[in-house]
Design a protein around this motif. Structure first.
Motif, PDB file in Angstrom:
ATOM      1  N   THR A   1      -7.185   1.721  -0.502  1.00 42.83           N
ATOM      2  CA  THR A   1      -6.940   2.863   0.372  1.00 42.83           C
ATOM      3  C   THR A   1      -8.182   3.743   0.411  1.00 42.83           C
ATOM      4  O   THR A   1      -8.797   4.016  -0.623  1.00 42.83           O
ATOM      5  CB  THR A   1      -5.737   3.690  -0.127  1.00 42.83           C
ATOM      6  OG1 THR A   1      -4.587   2.838  -0.182  1.00 42.83           O
ATOM      7  CG2 THR A   1      -5.442   4.852   0.798  1.00 42.83           C
TER       8      THR A   1
ATOM      9  N   GLU B   1      -6.279   6.755   5.262  1.00 47.67           N
ATOM     10  CA  GLU B   1      -5.420   7.945   5.300  1.00 47.67           C
ATOM     11  C   GLU B   1      -6.243   9.143   5.793  1.00 47.67           C
ATOM     12  O   GLU B   1      -7.078   9.676   5.067  1.00 47.67           O
ATOM     13  CB  GLU B   1      -4.834   8.222   3.911  1.00 47.67           C
ATOM     14  CG  GLU B   1      -3.875   7.131   3.451  1.00 47.67           C
ATOM     15  CD  GLU B   1      -3.240   7.410   2.100  1.00 47.67           C
ATOM     16  OE1 GLU B   1      -3.852   8.180   1.328  1.00 47.67           O
ATOM     17  OE2 GLU B   1      -2.144   6.881   1.841  1.00 47.67           O
TER      18      GLU B   1
ATOM     19  N   SER C   1      -4.223   1.283   9.289  1.00 45.78           N
ATOM     20  CA  SER C   1      -4.773   0.149   8.538  1.00 45.78           C
ATOM     21  C   SER C   1      -5.750  -0.622   9.404  1.00 45.78           C
ATOM     22  O   SER C   1      -5.710  -0.560  10.640  1.00 45.78           O
ATOM     23  CB  SER C   1      -3.664  -0.779   8.025  1.00 45.78           C
ATOM     24  OG  SER C   1      -3.048  -1.491   9.072  1.00 45.78           O
TER      25      SER C   1
ATOM     26  N   ALA D   1       1.813   4.578   4.067  1.00 42.98           N
ATOM     27  CA  ALA D   1       0.806   3.528   3.848  1.00 42.98           C
ATOM     28  C   ALA D   1       1.407   2.145   4.055  1.00 42.98           C
ATOM     29  O   ALA D   1       0.796   1.276   4.697  1.00 42.98           O
ATOM     30  CB  ALA D   1       0.225   3.657   2.436  1.00 42.98           C
TER      31      ALA D   1
ATOM     32  N   ALA E   1      -1.194   7.570   8.104  1.00 41.20           N
ATOM     33  CA  ALA E   1      -1.858   6.381   7.559  1.00 41.20           C
ATOM     34  C   ALA E   1      -2.101   5.396   8.687  1.00 41.20           C
ATOM     35  O   ALA E   1      -1.323   5.309   9.640  1.00 41.20           O
ATOM     36  CB  ALA E   1      -1.017   5.733   6.461  1.00 41.20           C
TER      37      ALA E   1
END
Length: 312
Positions: A286, A311, A40, A124, A38
């Motif tokens: 997500t 992801e 971000s 995550a 994951a």
């Protein structure tokens, strides 16, 4: 390997230079490959696409500063995003500035940048922490939050501000947060925060102000500060040249402190807070790596509350 990268730079239309495609995996000698589970997004990624801190001669450049994944020994790790860099005037750089970033199936990182991920923290959640949440954690520390009763967070909704508000609530502080968006004020209130419109009069003066907006809110930050309060600044999303009434600064004995990122030890401490259930990262949405263009468009539109996770 599959990656989201900057293939061109455009100050006016930054997303036009975003490409999702295959690039070769590269690694400096001695660095460790990490299979990314994951990552971000941060506004840093959009600034990179504008060409801020990323010159054209470094293209194509894989974007992204934050990631959690698995090292070659099967250990679940979080990647600390700051790399020592003698070639940079600051003495350091972030992933995606001089070295390929985290928005890919695989990442190379110095072994000392790999922080163990506690079992109680999802990939995550962990991927939300290294930049925005770590910045917020360090700002609260810089502002001596332990000595504060009340905290004001300007511009809640974005990653740093939302993290700072959630962390301050978890520490038992009275927290006020501003937002122009009624929907975001409703969502921030659900975290235990008193949400107000920008510029609104507070029921009390605060001991600590978390300021990432800049010129648009700085006068309000000064007016809300109690005697001896700390105003901690990490960004200027709405202007970097505020008018500052210095009479208020010296009469109220205010401290204006700059803050940027945090340390590996602080990231480890933040992970332990999440593992203990003291606080949880706020995830806006997500996306798979193939939908990175949608994720970037959402971030650029400003409709985000919390962090956007990718992801691979």
């Amino acid at each position: 390997m599959r990656a989201a990268y900057a293939s061109a730079l455009s100050p006016e239309e930054p997303l036009s230079g975003l490409t999702v495609g295959d690039l070769p995996f590269t690694s400096p000698d001695g660095w460790v490959p990490v299979d990314v589970r994951a990552a971000s997004l941060n506004h840093h990624d959009i600034w990179s696409l504008r060409g801020v801190g990323l010159p054209a001669d470094r293209l194509p450049m894989i974007l992204g500063c934050d990631a959690a994944g698995v090292d070659p020994d099967g250990n679940e790790v979080v990647v600390y995003p700051v790399v020592e860099d003698e070639a940079d005037p600051r003495g350091f750089s972030l992933f995606s500035e001089r070295h390929p970033g985290t928005l890919a199936e695989r990442l190379a990182a110095p072994r000392e940048n790999l922080i163990p991920k506690p079992a109680g923290v999802s990939f995550a959640e962990a991927a939300c922490l290294p930049t925005a949440w770590l910045t917020a954690y360090h700002m609260l520390s810089r502002g001596r939050v332990a000595d504060a009763s009340a905290v004001l967070v300007q511009g809640a909704g974005g990653g740093v501000a939302t993290a700072a508000a959630a962390l301050a609530v978890s520490l038992g502080k009275r927290v006020y947060a501003t937002s122009r968006d009624p929907g975001k004020r409703e969502r921030i209130a659900a975290l235990g925060v008193t949400a107000v419109e920008p510029g609104a009069r507070l029921p009390e003066r605060v001991d600590l102000v978390i300021e990432s907006v800049g010129a648009a809110t700085f006068d309000h930050s000064l007016k809300c500060a109690a005697p001896g309060a700390r105003i901690v600044v990490c960004g200027t999303t709405a202007g970097h040249r505020p008018e500052v009434d210095l009479r208020r600064v010296f009469a109220m004995q205010l401290e204006i402190l700059g803050s940027s990122m945090g340390t590996p030890d602080e990231l480890a401490a933040l992970l332990e807070l999440v593992a203990a259930g003291t606080v949880r990262p706020v995830i806006d949405s997500t996306f798979g790596l193939g939908r990175a263009d949608e994720a970037f468009a959402r971030l650029a539109a400003g409709d985000v509350f919390g962090k956007i996770v990718i992801e691979p």
